[in-house]
Design an enzyme around this catalytic site. Structure first.
Site, mmCIF file in Angstrom:
data_model
loop_
_atom_site.group_PDB
_atom_site.id
_atom_site.type_symbol
_atom_site.label_atom_id
_atom_site.label_comp_id
_atom_site.label_asym_id
_atom_site.label_seq_id
_atom_site.Cartn_x
_atom_site.Cartn_y
_atom_site.Cartn_z
ATOM 1 N N CYS A 2 0.823 -1.212 0.000
ATOM 2 C CA CYS A 2 0.000 0.000 0.000
ATOM 3 C C CYS A 2 0.857 1.261 0.000
ATOM 4 C CB CYS A 2 -0.945 0.077 1.196
ATOM 5 S SG CYS A 2 -1.962 -1.376 1.372
ATOM 6 N N ARG A 27 3.057 0.447 -5.328
ATOM 7 C CA ARG A 27 2.974 -0.246 -4.033
ATOM 8 C C ARG A 27 1.682 -1.042 -3.867
ATOM 9 N NH1 ARG A 27 6.705 2.029 -0.478
ATOM 10 N NH2 ARG A 27 5.593 1.152 1.280
ATOM 11 N N TRP A 72 -2.914 -2.611 -1.647
ATOM 12 C CA TRP A 72 -2.571 -3.992 -2.003
ATOM 13 C C TRP A 72 -3.152 -4.839 -0.882
ATOM 14 C CZ3 TRP A 72 0.292 -8.080 0.083
ATOM 15 C CH2 TRP A 72 0.619 -9.110 -0.813
ATOM 16 N N ASN A 96 -0.674 1.795 5.979
ATOM 17 C CA ASN A 96 0.164 0.836 5.255
ATOM 18 C C ASN A 96 0.838 -0.061 6.302
ATOM 19 O OD1 ASN A 96 3.511 1.168 3.928
ATOM 20 N ND2 ASN A 96 2.103 -0.515 3.651
ATOM 21 N N GLY A 97 0.696 -1.365 6.144
ATOM 22 C CA GLY A 97 1.307 -2.293 7.102
ATOM 23 C C GLY A 97 0.326 -3.373 7.492
ATOM 24 N N GLU A 463 16.459 -15.766 -12.850
ATOM 25 C CA GLU A 463 15.917 -14.420 -12.997
ATOM 26 C C GLU A 463 15.066 -14.308 -14.278
ATOM 27 O OE1 GLU A 463 15.377 -12.135 -11.166
ATOM 28 O OE2 GLU A 463 15.105 -10.362 -12.387
ATOM 29 N N LYS A 467 11.028 -13.316 -14.307
ATOM 30 C CA LYS A 467 10.456 -12.182 -15.056
ATOM 31 C C LYS A 467 9.246 -12.635 -15.865
ATOM 32 C CE LYS A 467 11.902 -9.667 -13.353
ATOM 33 N NZ LYS A 467 12.809 -9.089 -12.409
ATOM 34 N N GLU A 470 6.243 -13.536 -13.685
ATOM 35 C CA GLU A 470 5.735 -12.359 -12.995
ATOM 36 C C GLU A 470 4.868 -11.470 -13.883
ATOM 37 O OE1 GLU A 470 9.087 -10.032 -11.827
ATOM 38 O OE2 GLU A 470 7.930 -8.749 -10.496
ATOM 39 N N HIS A 486 17.437 -34.761 -13.268
ATOM 40 C CA HIS A 486 17.102 -35.363 -11.970
ATOM 41 C C HIS A 486 15.617 -35.231 -11.647
ATOM 42 C CE1 HIS A 486 21.277 -36.220 -11.194
ATOM 43 N NE2 HIS A 486 21.576 -34.985 -11.554
ATOM 44 N N LYS A 581 5.231 -3.506 -5.808
ATOM 45 C CA LYS A 581 6.678 -3.329 -5.920
ATOM 46 C C LYS A 581 7.412 -3.545 -4.594
ATOM 47 C CE LYS A 581 10.327 -1.709 -8.199
ATOM 48 N NZ LYS A 581 10.853 -2.624 -9.205
HETATM 49 C C1 F6R Z 1 10.773 -9.249 -9.188
HETATM 50 C C2 F6R Z 1 10.888 -8.366 -8.056
HETATM 51 C C3 F6R Z 1 10.839 -8.947 -6.689
HETATM 52 C C4 F6R Z 1 11.801 -8.178 -5.748
HETATM 53 C C5 F6R Z 1 11.633 -8.662 -4.306
HETATM 54 C C6 F6R Z 1 12.605 -7.980 -3.372
HETATM 55 O O1 F6R Z 1 10.867 -8.556 -10.383
HETATM 56 O O2 F6R Z 1 10.980 -7.179 -8.205
HETATM 57 O O3 F6R Z 1 11.130 -10.307 -6.693
HETATM 58 O O4 F6R Z 1 13.107 -8.374 -6.179
HETATM 59 O O5 F6R Z 1 10.332 -8.407 -3.885
HETATM 60 O O6 F6R Z 1 12.450 -6.600 -3.377
HETATM 61 P P1 F6R Z 1 13.584 -5.645 -2.870
HETATM 62 O O7 F6R Z 1 14.741 -5.776 -3.793
HETATM 63 O O8 F6R Z 1 12.987 -4.283 -2.882
HETATM 64 O O9 F6R Z 1 13.956 -6.101 -1.481
#
Ligand code: F6R
Length: 586
Positions: A2, A27, A72, A96-97, A463, A467, A470, A486, A581
């Site tokens: 949030c 957020r 969120w 937020n929290g 990674e 992506k 996600e 395996h 995010k």
């Molecule tokens: C994926 C992504 C997440 C963040 C994870 C950690 O694209 O962005 O997997 O990497 O939530 O976030 P931070 O780096 O802000 O601790």
């Protein structure tokens, strides 16, 4: 997660709050709401979906004071009832929290509840405390005391902004664990979850303050006062806003694409400015630690996997990497002279912060690689290395990941007294320019992906797979190339695309073996490599850099592929469903 925003500003407060929410939308974006003072009346407007829906509902309103929220969902679905602001008789709050003891508090409250949220309880507890403090005649003092009492009753994490109907010319804010920044201006004052949410002003017109846990801010158009938990007036040190390379207006269709295209500039800035932080101090000490543990979540954890590779290679020392969400709960084995290095773009990820707190309790020294200079992690770690990727707003981490890889490479190189490969930004630029979707169009409909690689290429594989999951919502797995046989190989068939990342000459043949094995099972194959492997199948040919830093380059076509896959399938890559995010909840 949030995002919350509050402001006291002549006539334009509602507009400013909506603008703030638009910048905080990364957020959370399942619903949004606002409360603002219009004349003598406090209006509350809520809307399910993106901030743009709320903006349309609110329209042009003249208001001197507003608080707002983009959600969120943690407790209760994205409905209008669950949407913030939440209210009691006199209090209107945005939060937020997570309030962990909300059930307990709920049963003790005197008013009925209308939502499924944990947040509503804050308004109700404030109300009860306010009712019980009739002996305090000054209304401002009574509100502050109600806040102080409420903070003592809450368990969990919170950043709260509120309006009290008994004193509607002010907003109040308080926090524990969730971020909250105040911006002080001339005849206008603001508070929000993120320093980048505030309106742009001429240089130095806004001064920024990062609230500590327990702090309370009393904000009017003219003044801001800060208090500690015992309501003593306090001063808070001003913080500086990081130099920005983020521009609002751009010609890219999505923020994610824009941010990938900013990567060369982000590399340049990180190379230039990272040394201004604790870089030298930490790199000098690095060799002496008996144990190094890297912690992070999601993409940051993948950067940690690269960190293990490069630190072990350059320092000849064992390094372990742990998911922060696991590290914090596992048995802690005390070791003298240990370093726990956290990687976090936002510096606010709850699990990563908790892992650092635990490491500190266990006697370890702590360090952070982060992209946000005013973030919580910078305040709790012994050493801070700041990447300079600039604000990253699209939910998927792209340029921040590249800068984390760069920071780890520079740190390992400096500790091992090796020169770094200089022209990385040029090579990255070339890799982005060379990317051609035309060659990959045939893969845009595939629904089953496996990304494989060995050593540091296995981090890139993980990674690349993340992506795609996600932002494109397709099933993809990232695997060390040797692991397929395996178990996972049974999933590989003619409907699968296997993307093999091959950047390390010492294991080139070994990964090619895995390529042959999947091709024999009918899978389609795409190779991502700087070696010309014509004859092995379709290839994305990368520009060359020193092998140890190739993960910084090889991830670029994977980020671009995921972006285009999402876009071509009609999705919004900037705001994938169910995600946000900054993951400030556990
Ligand atoms: C994926 C992504 C997440 C963040 C994870 C950690 O694209 O962005 O997997 O990497 O939530 O976030 P931070 O780096 O802000 O601790």
């Amino acid at each position: 997660m949030c995002g919350i925003y509050g402001c006291c500003q002549r006539a334009k407060a509602a507009k400013s709050a909506i603008g703030g929410l638009e910048k905080l939308e990364y957020r959370g974006y399942d619903s949004a709401g606002i409360a603002f003072l219009e004349g003598e009346k406090i209006e509350i407007i809520k809307s399910v979906g993106k901030v743009s829906n709320l903006k349309e509902k609110v329209g042009e309103r003249v208001s001197n004071l507003a608080i707002a929220h983009t959600r969120w969902a943690t407790h209760g679905k994205a409905t209008t009832l669950n949407c913030h602001p939440h209210t009691s008789k006199n209090f209107i709050i945005v939060h937020n929290g997570i309030i962990e003891n909300f059930k307990e508090l709920k049963s003790a409250a005197s008013e009925d509840f209308y939502s499924e949220t944990d947040s509503e309880v804050i308004a109700k507890v404030l109300e009860k405390n306010f009712e019980n403090l009739t002996e305090i005649k000054d209304v401002n003092e009574r509100i502050l005391n109600s806040i102080s009492k409420t903070q003592n009753q809450l368990v969990g994490s919170w950043a709260v902004i509120l309006i009290c109907r008994k004193n509607p010319s002010k907003i109040y804010a308080f926090k524990n664990k969730s971020p909250l920044i105040v911006a002080k201006g001339k005849g206008e004052n603001f508070v929000a979850s993120d320093i980048n949410a505030f309106e742009k002003r001429e240089k130095n017109l806004l001064k920024y303050y990062n609230l500590n846990n327990g702090n309370i801010a009393e904000i009017s158009r003219e003044n801001v006062y800060f208090y500690d938990e015992k309501l003593n007036k306090i001063g808070i040190k001003e913080i500086k806003k990081q130099c920005e390379i983020y521009q609002e207006n751009c010609n890219f269709k999505h923020k994610m694409l824009k941010e990938i295209n900013e990567i060369p500039e982000a590399i340049y800035s990180t190379k230039k400015y990272i040394k201004k932080s604790d870089f030298k101090k930490l790199s000098k000490k690095l060799k002496n630690y008996s144990k190094i543990t890297i912690v992070g979540c999601g993409t940051a954890y993948h950067a940690g996997l690269y960190g293990k590779f490069i630190l072990e290679k350059y320092l000849n020392k064992n390094v372990s990497v742990e998911l922060a969400s696991e590290f914090r709960y596992k048995t802690q084995i005390k070791e003298a002279n240990e370093l726990v290095l956290a990687i976090s773009q936002s510096g606010e990820t709850a699990d990563t912060l908790a892992a650092i707190e635990i490491a500190k309790k266990n006697g370890a020294e702590t360090a952070a690689i982060t992209n946000v200079c005013s973030s919580s992690i910078t305040r709790i770690c012994d050493y801070v290395l700041l990447t300079h990727a600039g604000a990253e707003v699209a939910v998927a981490a792209t340029k921040s990941y590249v800068c984390q890889i760069l920071a780890l490479y520079m740190l390992a190189s400096s500790a091992a007294e090796k020169r770094i490969f200089r022209s990385l930004e040029n090579v990255a630029h070339k890799a982005i320019l060379n990317f051609s979707l035309e060659n990959l169009k045939e893969f845009l409909g595939i629904k089953k992906f496996f990304f494989i690689g060995r050593l540091c290429d296995s981090a890139t594989a993980s990674e690349g797979a993340l992506k795609l999951k996600e932002i494109a919502y397709v099933h993809s797995e990232g695997y060390p190339a040797g692991e397929l046989k395996h178990g996972t190989l049974s999933l590989v068939d003619e409907n699968s695309l296997v993307i093999a990342i091959i950047t390390q000459s010492e294991i080139l043949d070994k990964t090619l073996n895995a390529v042959h094995e999947v091709r024999a099972r009918g899978a389609k194959v795409l190779i991502v490599s700087q070696f010309d492997l014509e004859g092995e199948g379709k290839e994305v040919l990368l520009p060359r850099a020193r092998e140890e830093i190739m993960p910084l380059i090889s991830v670029l076509p994977l980020q671009l592929f995921a972006y285009h896959y999402s876009d071509k399938n009609g999705l919004n890559p900037d705001m994938p469903r169910n995600l946000a995010k900054s993951v400030t909840v556990e």
